[in-house]
Design a protein around this motif. Structure first.
Motif, PDB file in Angstrom:
ATOM      1  N   CYS A 103       2.114  31.046   4.144  1.00 14.29           N
ATOM      2  CA  CYS A 103       3.417  31.684   4.119  1.00 14.29           C
ATOM      3  C   CYS A 103       3.647  32.428   5.417  1.00 14.29           C
ATOM      4  O   CYS A 103       2.775  33.182   5.853  1.00 14.29           O
ATOM      5  CB  CYS A 103       3.499  32.644   2.937  1.00 14.29           C
ATOM      6  SG  CYS A 103       5.038  33.587   2.881  1.00 14.29           S
ATOM      7  N   PRO A 104       4.794  32.253   6.075  1.00 17.01           N
ATOM      8  CA  PRO A 104       5.062  32.968   7.320  1.00 17.01           C
ATOM      9  C   PRO A 104       5.017  34.475   7.168  1.00 17.01           C
ATOM     10  O   PRO A 104       4.850  35.190   8.150  1.00 17.01           O
ATOM     11  CB  PRO A 104       6.480  32.493   7.683  1.00 17.01           C
ATOM     12  CG  PRO A 104       6.640  31.193   6.989  1.00 17.01           C
ATOM     13  CD  PRO A 104       5.870  31.322   5.706  1.00 17.01           C
ATOM     14  N   SER A 105       5.179  34.991   5.951  1.00 23.08           N
ATOM     15  CA  SER A 105       5.164  36.442   5.755  1.00 23.08           C
ATOM     16  C   SER A 105       3.814  37.051   6.058  1.00 23.08           C
ATOM     17  O   SER A 105       3.691  38.262   6.211  1.00 23.08           O
ATOM     18  CB  SER A 105       5.568  36.777   4.314  1.00 23.08           C
ATOM     19  OG  SER A 105       4.600  36.292   3.393  1.00 23.08           O
ATOM     20  N   MET A 106       2.758  36.221   6.146  1.00 23.12           N
ATOM     21  CA  MET A 106       1.419  36.727   6.424  1.00 23.12           C
ATOM     22  C   MET A 106       1.141  36.822   7.921  1.00 23.12           C
ATOM     23  O   MET A 106       0.121  37.375   8.321  1.00 23.12           O
ATOM     24  CB  MET A 106       0.375  35.802   5.788  1.00 23.12           C
ATOM     25  CG  MET A 106       0.414  35.736   4.278  1.00 23.12           C
ATOM     26  SD  MET A 106      -0.111  37.262   3.503  1.00 23.12           S
ATOM     27  CE  MET A 106      -1.844  37.280   3.942  1.00 23.12           C
ATOM     28  N   GLN A 107       2.013  36.286   8.764  1.00 25.47           N
ATOM     29  CA  GLN A 107       1.726  36.194  10.181  1.00 25.47           C
ATOM     30  C   GLN A 107       2.280  37.403  10.928  1.00 25.47           C
ATOM     31  O   GLN A 107       3.449  37.733  10.822  1.00 25.47           O
ATOM     32  CB  GLN A 107       2.320  34.895  10.734  1.00 25.47           C
ATOM     33  CG  GLN A 107       1.685  33.668  10.102  1.00 25.47           C
ATOM     34  CD  GLN A 107       2.503  32.427  10.291  1.00 25.47           C
ATOM     35  OE1 GLN A 107       3.593  32.476  10.865  1.00 25.47           O
ATOM     36  NE2 GLN A 107       2.005  31.313   9.811  1.00 25.47           N
ATOM     37  N   SER A 108       1.408  38.035  11.687  1.00 23.34           N
ATOM     38  CA  SER A 108       1.770  39.271  12.375  1.00 23.34           C
ATOM     39  C   SER A 108       2.612  38.976  13.605  1.00 23.34           C
ATOM     40  O   SER A 108       2.298  38.096  14.402  1.00 23.34           O
ATOM     41  CB  SER A 108       0.492  40.015  12.784  1.00 23.34           C
ATOM     42  OG  SER A 108       0.809  41.216  13.441  1.00 23.34           O
ATOM     43  N   LYS A 109       3.703  39.733  13.757  1.00 24.43           N
ATOM     44  CA  LYS A 109       4.592  39.602  14.912  1.00 24.43           C
ATOM     45  C   LYS A 109       5.031  40.984  15.357  1.00 24.43           C
ATOM     46  O   LYS A 109       5.160  41.892  14.545  1.00 24.43           O
ATOM     47  CB  LYS A 109       5.824  38.768  14.559  1.00 24.43           C
ATOM     48  CG  LYS A 109       5.546  37.373  14.035  1.00 24.43           C
ATOM     49  CD  LYS A 109       6.841  36.685  13.639  1.00 24.43           C
ATOM     50  CE  LYS A 109       6.581  35.282  13.110  1.00 24.43           C
ATOM     51  NZ  LYS A 109       5.895  35.304  11.805  1.00 24.43           N
ATOM     52  N   GLN A 110       5.272  41.140  16.658  1.00 24.54           N
ATOM     53  CA  GLN A 110       5.856  42.360  17.192  1.00 24.54           C
ATOM     54  C   GLN A 110       7.118  41.981  17.952  1.00 24.54           C
ATOM     55  O   GLN A 110       7.154  40.960  18.639  1.00 24.54           O
ATOM     56  CB  GLN A 110       4.883  43.089  18.134  1.00 24.54           C
ATOM     57  CG  GLN A 110       3.791  43.874  17.430  1.00 24.54           C
ATOM     58  CD  GLN A 110       2.675  42.981  16.938  1.00 24.54           C
ATOM     59  OE1 GLN A 110       2.200  42.123  17.669  1.00 24.54           O
ATOM     60  NE2 GLN A 110       2.256  43.171  15.702  1.00 24.54           N
ATOM     61  N   PHE A 111       8.152  42.814  17.820  1.00 21.45           N
ATOM     62  CA  PHE A 111       9.418  42.577  18.503  1.00 21.45           C
ATOM     63  C   PHE A 111       9.701  43.758  19.419  1.00 21.45           C
ATOM     64  O   PHE A 111       9.504  44.899  19.033  1.00 21.45           O
ATOM     65  CB  PHE A 111      10.582  42.460  17.500  1.00 21.45           C
ATOM     66  CG  PHE A 111      10.233  41.737  16.239  1.00 21.45           C
ATOM     67  CD1 PHE A 111       9.667  40.479  16.279  1.00 21.45           C
ATOM     68  CD2 PHE A 111      10.472  42.319  15.010  1.00 21.45           C
ATOM     69  CE1 PHE A 111       9.342  39.816  15.116  1.00 21.45           C
ATOM     70  CE2 PHE A 111      10.147  41.664  13.838  1.00 21.45           C
ATOM     71  CZ  PHE A 111       9.581  40.405  13.894  1.00 21.45           C
ATOM     72  N   PRO A 149      -3.890  47.431   8.315  1.00 21.75           N
ATOM     73  CA  PRO A 149      -3.896  48.841   8.726  1.00 21.75           C
ATOM     74  C   PRO A 149      -4.157  49.043  10.204  1.00 21.75           C
ATOM     75  O   PRO A 149      -3.732  50.050  10.772  1.00 21.75           O
ATOM     76  CB  PRO A 149      -5.018  49.442   7.863  1.00 21.75           C
ATOM     77  CG  PRO A 149      -5.068  48.566   6.654  1.00 21.75           C
ATOM     78  CD  PRO A 149      -4.773  47.179   7.165  1.00 21.75           C
ATOM     79  N   GLU A 150      -4.872  48.092  10.839  1.00 19.25           N
ATOM     80  CA  GLU A 150      -5.208  48.255  12.248  1.00 19.25           C
ATOM     81  C   GLU A 150      -4.184  47.625  13.173  1.00 19.25           C
ATOM     82  O   GLU A 150      -4.387  47.554  14.394  1.00 19.25           O
ATOM     83  CB  GLU A 150      -6.592  47.649  12.529  1.00 19.25           C
ATOM     84  CG  GLU A 150      -6.648  46.128  12.547  1.00 19.25           C
ATOM     85  CD  GLU A 150      -6.671  45.495  11.166  1.00 19.25           C
ATOM     86  OE1 GLU A 150      -6.766  44.259  11.091  1.00 19.25           O
ATOM     87  OE2 GLU A 150      -6.577  46.225  10.160  1.00 19.25           O
ATOM     88  N   ALA A 151      -3.049  47.158  12.642  1.00 18.26           N
ATOM     89  CA  ALA A 151      -2.047  46.454  13.443  1.00 18.26           C
ATOM     90  C   ALA A 151      -1.479  47.367  14.541  1.00 18.26           C
ATOM     91  O   ALA A 151      -1.445  48.597  14.394  1.00 18.26           O
ATOM     92  CB  ALA A 151      -0.916  45.958  12.541  1.00 18.26           C
ATOM     93  N   PRO A 152      -1.009  46.779  15.645  1.00 15.09           N
ATOM     94  CA  PRO A 152      -0.549  47.574  16.789  1.00 15.09           C
ATOM     95  C   PRO A 152       0.549  48.573  16.463  1.00 15.09           C
ATOM     96  O   PRO A 152       0.588  49.666  17.040  1.00 15.09           O
ATOM     97  CB  PRO A 152      -0.043  46.507  17.774  1.00 15.09           C
ATOM     98  CG  PRO A 152      -0.798  45.278  17.427  1.00 15.09           C
ATOM     99  CD  PRO A 152      -0.987  45.327  15.943  1.00 15.09           C
ATOM    100  N   GLN A 153       1.458  48.218  15.535  1.00 17.81           N
ATOM    101  CA  GLN A 153       2.592  49.110  15.264  1.00 17.81           C
ATOM    102  C   GLN A 153       2.196  50.408  14.581  1.00 17.81           C
ATOM    103  O   GLN A 153       3.010  51.320  14.457  1.00 17.81           O
ATOM    104  CB  GLN A 153       3.656  48.388  14.421  1.00 17.81           C
ATOM    105  CG  GLN A 153       3.211  48.009  13.012  1.00 17.81           C
ATOM    106  CD  GLN A 153       2.677  46.606  12.928  1.00 17.81           C
ATOM    107  OE1 GLN A 153       2.134  46.097  13.898  1.00 17.81           O
ATOM    108  NE2 GLN A 153       2.855  45.974  11.789  1.00 17.81           N
ATOM    109  N   PHE A 154       0.932  50.503  14.133  1.00 16.71           N
ATOM    110  CA  PHE A 154       0.484  51.724  13.469  1.00 16.71           C
ATOM    111  C   PHE A 154      -0.435  52.574  14.344  1.00 16.71           C
ATOM    112  O   PHE A 154      -0.823  53.664  13.942  1.00 16.71           O
ATOM    113  CB  PHE A 154      -0.249  51.371  12.165  1.00 16.71           C
ATOM    114  CG  PHE A 154       0.565  50.539  11.216  1.00 16.71           C
ATOM    115  CD1 PHE A 154       1.845  50.913  10.869  1.00 16.71           C
ATOM    116  CD2 PHE A 154       0.060  49.366  10.690  1.00 16.71           C
ATOM    117  CE1 PHE A 154       2.620  50.136  10.013  1.00 16.71           C
ATOM    118  CE2 PHE A 154       0.820  48.576   9.825  1.00 16.71           C
ATOM    119  CZ  PHE A 154       2.095  48.968   9.488  1.00 16.71           C
ATOM    120  N   GLN A 155      -0.778  52.081  15.519  1.00 17.00           N
ATOM    121  CA  GLN A 155      -1.739  52.795  16.349  1.00 17.00           C
ATOM    122  C   GLN A 155      -1.089  53.959  17.091  1.00 17.00           C
ATOM    123  O   GLN A 155      -0.148  53.773  17.847  1.00 17.00           O
ATOM    124  CB  GLN A 155      -2.379  51.833  17.362  1.00 17.00           C
ATOM    125  CG  GLN A 155      -3.101  50.664  16.718  1.00 17.00           C
ATOM    126  CD  GLN A 155      -4.128  51.107  15.695  1.00 17.00           C
ATOM    127  OE1 GLN A 155      -4.987  51.956  15.973  1.00 17.00           O
ATOM    128  NE2 GLN A 155      -4.048  50.542  14.501  1.00 17.00           N
TER     129      GLN A 155
END
Length: 259
Positions: A103-111, A149-155
């Protein structure tokens, strides 16, 4: 040929609780038709975190034989007829067909949002690019079951943890709440909550959050969202401030508290 250790799921034993998929740090597992599936074998790190989360022992390690790049190149024709979507880079602008069962909802993306310029701009509070039609969403996924939890948008970031209904109730949600923040959404009444507190605890532990804002509705069940966030913070040992904004059913801010 080379061997790789991956996990195997016994679908007859699987009860569809989702604990393994929630625990998978690489996003290799997903729930498909009520059963856990290994949807991205190449994302499986072989560490077996998911095995420890399964309450019915439906997951085990197996070894699979993989072709090396040299062997694969020698055995494949020079002009392959079709390819595997899992080998293609995926971007927000050009979505690709997900891998088998995935499912594409599982794939991490940053905009790049808010005019900040960086691939992930959630750690800035600037709102200079906002207009009536602007989106301030800076990364995907956003649902608590799916985020890492370790994704870039939360660092080292300011984050917004929002009840699923809140964005539909409050008209200026993007401008007033989301701009410059990493986003997590959840519904404490309708979601399957297994693993939520553990994931929030890990987020507080590994991400060095600067601030946390909760956007919730005034209905009593929404207090569960605040309770889970506070529990995650306390279990992690973090002392970060949590601000709770309560939105009325008619879409106004009812109260703002530090909790």
């Amino acid at each position: 040929m080379a061997k790789k250790t991956v996990i195997k799921i016994d679908e007859d034993k699987c009860i569809g609780c989702g604990k393994c998929a929630n625990a998978c740090p690489g996003g290799a597992l997903a729930m498909v038709d009520g059963k856990a599936k290994l949807v991205r074998e190449d994302f499986c790190d072989g560490l077996g975190v998911c095995i420890g989360k399964c309450p019915v022992d439906a997951i085990e390690f197996i070894e699979v034989v993989k072709e090396t790049e040299e062997t694969a190149a020698a055995s494949k024709p020079s002009a392959p007829t079709g390819g595997c979507p899992s080998a293609q880079n995926m971007t927000f602008a050009k979505p690709q067909t997900p891998p088998s069962g995935g499912c594409p909802s599982m794939q991490s993306k940053q905009f790049g949002r808010s005019g900040h310029g960086s691939p992930c701009s959630c750690n800035s509070s600037a709102k200079d690019s906002y207009s009536e039609n602007s989106s301030e969403l800076c990364a995907w996924p956003i649902q608590l079951h799916l985020i890492r939890p370790e994704a870039p948008q939360f660092q080292n970031a300011d984050i917004l943890i929002a009840a699923s209904c809140s964005a539909f109730s409050y008209g200026s949600f993007h401008k007033d709440f989301l701009a410059g923040k990493g986003l997590v959404i959840a519904c404490p009444k309708l979601d399957v909550l297994d693993g939520y507190v553990e994931k929030l605890t890990e987020m507080f532990s590994v991400s060095k959050l600067r601030s946390v804002t909760i956007a919730r509705m005034e209905v009593p069940c929404c207090s569960g969202l605040t309770a889970m966030v506070r529990q995650g913070r306390d279990l992690s040992g973090s002392t970060v401030e949590i601000k709770e904004v309560t939105i009325s059913l008619d879409g106004n801010i009812k109260q703002t508290l530090i909790v």
